[in-house]
Write an enzyme that holds these catalytic residues in place. Structure first.
Site, PDB file in Angstrom:
ATOM      1  N   LYS A 182       0.868  -1.182   0.000  1.00 41.11           N
ATOM      2  CA  LYS A 182       0.000   0.000   0.000  1.00 41.11           C
ATOM      3  C   LYS A 182       0.908   1.237   0.000  1.00 41.11           C
ATOM      4  O   LYS A 182       1.399   1.664   1.035  1.00 41.11           O
ATOM      5  CB  LYS A 182      -0.874   0.013   1.270  1.00 41.11           C
ATOM      6  CG  LYS A 182      -2.252   0.654   1.085  1.00 41.11           C
ATOM      7  CD  LYS A 182      -2.222   2.115   0.739  1.00 41.11           C
ATOM      8  CE  LYS A 182      -1.848   2.969   1.944  1.00 41.11           C
ATOM      9  NZ  LYS A 182      -1.729   4.412   1.550  1.00 41.11           N
ATOM     10  N   GLU A 258       9.009   1.240  11.501  1.00 42.39           N
ATOM     11  CA  GLU A 258      10.051   2.277  11.380  1.00 42.39           C
ATOM     12  C   GLU A 258       9.300   3.597  11.451  1.00 42.39           C
ATOM     13  O   GLU A 258       8.584   3.959  10.508  1.00 42.39           O
ATOM     14  CB  GLU A 258      10.777   2.139  10.047  1.00 42.39           C
ATOM     15  CG  GLU A 258      11.484   0.818   9.841  1.00 42.39           C
ATOM     16  CD  GLU A 258      12.650   0.629  10.800  1.00 42.39           C
ATOM     17  OE1 GLU A 258      13.156  -0.492  10.895  1.00 42.39           O
ATOM     18  OE2 GLU A 258      13.051   1.613  11.446  1.00 42.39           O
ATOM     19  N   CYS A 292      13.520  10.708   7.888  1.00 40.35           N
ATOM     20  CA  CYS A 292      13.301  10.372   9.306  1.00 40.35           C
ATOM     21  C   CYS A 292      14.588  10.467  10.110  1.00 40.35           C
ATOM     22  O   CYS A 292      14.565  10.621  11.315  1.00 40.35           O
ATOM     23  CB  CYS A 292      12.745   8.967   9.406  1.00 40.35           C
ATOM     24  SG  CYS A 292      13.884   7.762   8.704  1.00 40.35           S
ATOM     25  N   GLU A 391       8.761  16.292  16.030  1.00 39.36           N
ATOM     26  CA  GLU A 391       9.243  16.079  14.662  1.00 39.36           C
ATOM     27  C   GLU A 391       8.558  17.068  13.728  1.00 39.36           C
ATOM     28  O   GLU A 391       7.331  17.116  13.671  1.00 39.36           O
ATOM     29  CB  GLU A 391       8.964  14.653  14.212  1.00 39.36           C
ATOM     30  CG  GLU A 391       9.444  14.367  12.798  1.00 39.36           C
ATOM     31  CD  GLU A 391       9.168  12.953  12.357  1.00 39.36           C
ATOM     32  OE1 GLU A 391       8.018  12.503  12.429  1.00 39.36           O
ATOM     33  OE2 GLU A 391      10.135  12.276  11.936  1.00 39.36           O
TER      34      GLU A 391
HETATM   35  N1  LIG Z   1      11.905   5.279  10.746  1.00 37.66           N
HETATM   36  C1  LIG Z   1      11.985   5.290   9.429  1.00 37.66           C
HETATM   37  O1  LIG Z   1      12.735   4.504   8.807  1.00 37.66           O
HETATM   38  C2  LIG Z   1      11.110   6.253   8.653  1.00 37.66           C
HETATM   39  C3  LIG Z   1      11.347   6.378   7.279  1.00 37.66           C
HETATM   40  C4  LIG Z   1      10.545   7.291   6.561  1.00 37.66           C
HETATM   41  C5  LIG Z   1       9.546   8.027   7.194  1.00 37.66           C
HETATM   42  N2  LIG Z   1       9.366   7.861   8.513  1.00 37.66           N
HETATM   43  C6  LIG Z   1       8.351   8.648   9.213  1.00 37.66           C
HETATM   44  O2  LIG Z   1       7.153   8.713   8.401  1.00 37.66           O
HETATM   45  C7  LIG Z   1       6.528   9.986   8.586  1.00 37.66           C
HETATM   46  C8  LIG Z   1       6.284  10.630   7.241  1.00 37.66           C
HETATM   47  O3  LIG Z   1       5.660   9.703   6.377  1.00 37.66           O
HETATM   48  P1  LIG Z   1       4.064   9.760   6.174  1.00 37.66           P
HETATM   49  O4  LIG Z   1       3.548  11.146   6.366  1.00 37.66           O
HETATM   50  O5  LIG Z   1       3.745   9.046   4.890  1.00 37.66           O
HETATM   51  O6  LIG Z   1       3.530   8.879   7.368  1.00 37.66           O
HETATM   52  P2  LIG Z   1       1.985   8.528   7.607  1.00 37.66           P
HETATM   53  O7  LIG Z   1       1.978   7.783   8.856  1.00 37.66           O
HETATM   54  O8  LIG Z   1       1.116   9.693   7.456  1.00 37.66           O
HETATM   55  O9  LIG Z   1       1.607   7.541   6.379  1.00 37.66           O
HETATM   56  C9  LIG Z   1       2.414   6.432   6.092  1.00 37.66           C
HETATM   57  C10 LIG Z   1       1.575   5.402   5.369  1.00 37.66           C
HETATM   58  O10 LIG Z   1       0.602   4.924   6.275  1.00 37.66           O
HETATM   59  C11 LIG Z   1      -0.681   4.948   5.680  1.00 37.66           C
HETATM   60  N3  LIG Z   1      -1.666   5.123   6.754  1.00 37.66           N
HETATM   61  C12 LIG Z   1      -2.003   6.268   7.376  1.00 37.66           C
HETATM   62  N4  LIG Z   1      -2.929   6.024   8.338  1.00 37.66           N
HETATM   63  C13 LIG Z   1      -3.162   4.670   8.306  1.00 37.66           C
HETATM   64  C14 LIG Z   1      -4.022   3.783   9.036  1.00 37.66           C
HETATM   65  N5  LIG Z   1      -4.823   4.230  10.016  1.00 37.66           N
HETATM   66  N6  LIG Z   1      -4.013   2.462   8.728  1.00 37.66           N
HETATM   67  C15 LIG Z   1      -3.211   1.996   7.748  1.00 37.66           C
HETATM   68  N7  LIG Z   1      -2.384   2.776   7.011  1.00 37.66           N
HETATM   69  C16 LIG Z   1      -2.362   4.095   7.303  1.00 37.66           C
HETATM   70  C17 LIG Z   1      -0.607   6.083   4.697  1.00 37.66           C
HETATM   71  O11 LIG Z   1      -1.594   5.955   3.700  1.00 37.66           O
HETATM   72  C18 LIG Z   1       0.803   5.921   4.152  1.00 37.66           C
HETATM   73  O12 LIG Z   1       0.824   4.941   3.143  1.00 37.66           O
HETATM   74  C19 LIG Z   1       7.475  10.794   9.443  1.00 37.66           C
HETATM   75  O13 LIG Z   1       7.062  10.733  10.788  1.00 37.66           O
HETATM   76  C20 LIG Z   1       8.808  10.082   9.306  1.00 37.66           C
HETATM   77  O14 LIG Z   1       9.653  10.248  10.433  1.00 37.66           O
HETATM   78  C21 LIG Z   1      10.117   6.985   9.281  1.00 37.66           C
HETATM   79  O1  LIG Z   2      13.387   8.665   5.986  1.00 35.49           O
HETATM   80  C1  LIG Z   2      13.921   7.647   6.458  1.00 35.49           C
HETATM   81  C2  LIG Z   2      14.995   6.960   5.838  1.00 35.49           C
HETATM   82  C3  LIG Z   2      15.179   5.635   6.049  1.00 35.49           C
HETATM   83  C4  LIG Z   2      16.283   4.977   5.449  1.00 35.49           C
HETATM   84  C5  LIG Z   2      16.385   3.613   5.474  1.00 35.49           C
HETATM   85  O2  LIG Z   2      15.410   2.854   5.914  1.00 35.49           O
HETATM   86  C6  LIG Z   2      17.594   2.937   5.000  1.00 35.49           C
HETATM   87  O3  LIG Z   2      18.583   3.625   4.635  1.00 35.49           O
HETATM   88  O4  LIG Z   2      17.576   1.681   4.978  1.00 35.49           O
END
Ligand SMILES: NC(=O)c1ccc[n+]([C@@H]2O[C@H](COP(=O)([O-])OP(=O)(O)OC[C@H]3O[C@@H](n4cnc5c(N)ncnc54)[C@H](O)[C@@H]3O)[C@@H](O)[C@H]2O)c1
Ligand SMILES: O=C/C=C/C=C(\O)C(=O)O
Length: 487
Positions: A182, A258, A292, A391
């Site tokens: 998804k 993550e 992130c 964040e």
């Molecule tokens: N730790 C990591 O490796 C990592 C990497 C990239 C992004 N992030 C984090 O992601 C965030 C930004 O990404 P984002 O805005 O897409 O995150 P988000 O949580 O808004 O959405 C992520 C995904 O989850 C889906 N989603 C949202 N609500 C849902 C629900 N209730 N049930 C099922 N699916 C759902 C969305 O459609 C999307 O595909 C930031 O907080 C960033 O720190 C973390």
């Molecule tokens: O925004 C988050 C970036 C994540 C990066 C990885 O998960 C990776 O380098 O494997």
């Protein structure tokens, strides 16, 4: 001002059981280019019915040719996926930059090559896997075998769409699972193309499925609630992780998370300031700060503070914000209006909290369309300010001086996040000592975002559950079975 590219994108349909298809009710939503607010195409909006079709196909495929395919053949399929991604690098990079607003040089040199490498890495790694066996005197022999978890739901964010989707899909397939992906609603295009790349590489129908849609009350929620999905791997906001955990609880799905971060960048006065500045510009603002792992909380030992701030501000002012497809652009557009407003809201909040905007602070001049924000450096905030603790996920960093090692460690650890940290010092013992004390899953010393895919990747506290990378991915994407043979 040169007209921002008007290159259009592609219409995105679901990919279920080896075929592209529209939603059963023909529902679609519009995909917009955040750099110029122009329409890129339409996206099929999936829900329970499409998720059910995809899960049914994935379940059936789990016991088909994918199950009987020899490991070496499955490895060749993964390698072929990586090869095909590289063959289509320019097309995929263009689609990624159209979807996300990130500069084309970033898509071309980081996002897409790393997506290919994710597959090449796991194509090799999976052939080196062993398990464990124990000899119980002459009584018995115990040995463990790895079995796929089963049908896995992959829920992806929008910031590094193809890099992160393939970081999940590669080990998922390497371990013999089937997948329902998804993609984030803001970035549907490369995931759509990835599906046909998998098919062309020899992935049997039903093994890889894509259902587009939103989160709550849409495809995302339906995937997490579906009783025949064995595991969910999710990357996204911490708050979303909570919602998914509740939805997955009824069927006790295996979860890998993550999540968000508010990562410290700790700079001691003995570090090489030029080296620090070169990397800190990246760790602060690359990908519009929408990473992130970005080091958005910068702590500088007081003797170096004034010089660091002066040089950091000067270098940041040199950064070019603009058209993602224009030569020389360092920072592109934010993902969309909602996030753009959210990040600008934090900059306004920083002013209310007593912060000093040293550079940036809003929308750059000369843009009629598109969601552009200047790289912004904020000083003079209290350690408990919301802009220091929450964040922001944009090109916004705070800089705070410190005097003592224990003081900065206490400040750094006073957070409900614990994803990553950078530490800059030439004192070897201090590097080890501080790295040992900082509460984060990933620590970089005198560098940032230097990645070895064999290492454990993931966060503590509210930054995640579990680890990805090397063996850690297999711990999630497989089930160990112990077999005891009486001698
Ligand atoms: N730790 C990591 O490796 C990592 C990497 C990239 C992004 N992030 C984090 O992601 C965030 C930004 O990404 P984002 O805005 O897409 O995150 P988000 O949580 O808004 O959405 C992520 C995904 O989850 C889906 N989603 C949202 N609500 C849902 C629900 N209730 N049930 C099922 N699916 C759902 C969305 O459609 C999307 O595909 C930031 O907080 C960033 O720190 C973390
Ligand atoms: O925004 C988050 C970036 C994540 C990066 C990885 O998960 C990776 O380098 O494997």
């Amino acid at each position: 001002m040169k007209t921002i590219t008007t290159a259009t994108g592609i219409d995105c349909r679901h990919f279920i059981n080896g075929q592209y298809m529209d939603s059963i009710n023909n529902k679609t939503f519009v995909n917009t280019n955040p750099a110029n607010e122009e329409v890129l195409g339409t996206v099929a909006e999936g829900g329970e019915e499409e998720i059910n079709l995809a899960v049914t196909a994935a379940r059936r495929a789990l016991n088909g040719r994918w199950k009987t395919m020899p490991l070496t053949e499955r490895s060749k399929v993964l390698r072929k996926i990586g090869d095909l991604i590289l063959e289509r690098k320019d097309e995929l990079a263009r689609l990624e930059s159209l979807d996300t607003g990130k500069p084309i040089w970033l898509s071309s040199t980081i996002d897409i090559p790393r997506a290919a490498y994710n597959f090449h890495f796991f194509a090799d790694y999976m052939t080196t896997m062993g398990t464990e066996a124990y000899q119980h005197d002459d009584v018995a022999i115990n040995y463990a075998v790895r079995k796929p978890v089963g049908v896995v739901g992959l829920i992806n964010p929008w910031n590094l769409p193809m890099l992160l989707l393939t970081w999940k899909l590669a080990p998922c397939l390497a371990a013999g699972n089937t997948a329902v992906m998804k993609p984030a609603e803001w970035t549907p295009m490369t995931a759509t193309v990835l599906a046909e790349i998998c098919k062309e590489a020899g992935v049997p129908d039903g093994v890889v499925n894509v259902v587009h849609g939103f989160g709550p009350n849409s495809a995302g929620a339906a995937l997490t609630e579906h009783p025949d999905v064995d595991a969910i791997t999710f990357t996204g906001e911490t708050s979303t992780g909570t919602a998914i955990m509740k939805a997955a609880a009824n069927s006790l799905k295996k979860l890998s998370y993550e999540l968000g971060g508010k990562n410290p960048n700790i700079i001691f006065a003995d570090s090489d300031l030029d080296e620090v500045l070169e990397t800190t510009i990246k760790s602060s603002f690359i990908n519009q700060g929408e990473v992130c792992l970005c080091g958005s909380r910068i702590y500088v030992e007081r003797p170096a503070y004034d010089e660091f701030v002066e040089k950091f501000v000067a270098k940041t002012k040199e950064l070019v914000v603009g058209d993602p497809f224009k030569e020389g652009t360092n920072i592109g557009a934010m993902i969309g209006k909602e996030h753009y407003d959210r990040v600008l809201g934090y900059i306004d909040l920083a002013r209310e909290e007593g912060g000093t905007i040293r550079t940036g602070g809003g929308r750059p001049e000369g843009f009629e369309k598109g969601y552009y924000i200047e790289p912004t450096i904020i000083t003079d905030l209290d350690r408990n300010a919301r802009c220091v603790r929450e964040e922001i996920f944009g090109p916004v960093v705070t800089v705070i001086p410190f005097d003592l090692e224990d003081e900065v460690i206490a400040q750094v650890n006073d957070s409900h996040y614990g994803l990553s940290a950078s530490i800059w010092t030439n004192d070897l013992r201090r590097a080890h000592r501080v790295a040992n004390e900082v509460e984060a899953g990933i620590i970089w010393v005198n560098t940032w975002f230097l990645r070895d895919l064999r290492t454990p990747f993931g966060g503590l506290k509210q930054s995640g559950i579990g680890r990805e990378g090397g063996m850690h991915s297999f711990e999630f994407y497989s089930e160990l079975k112990n077999i005891c043979i009486k001698l």
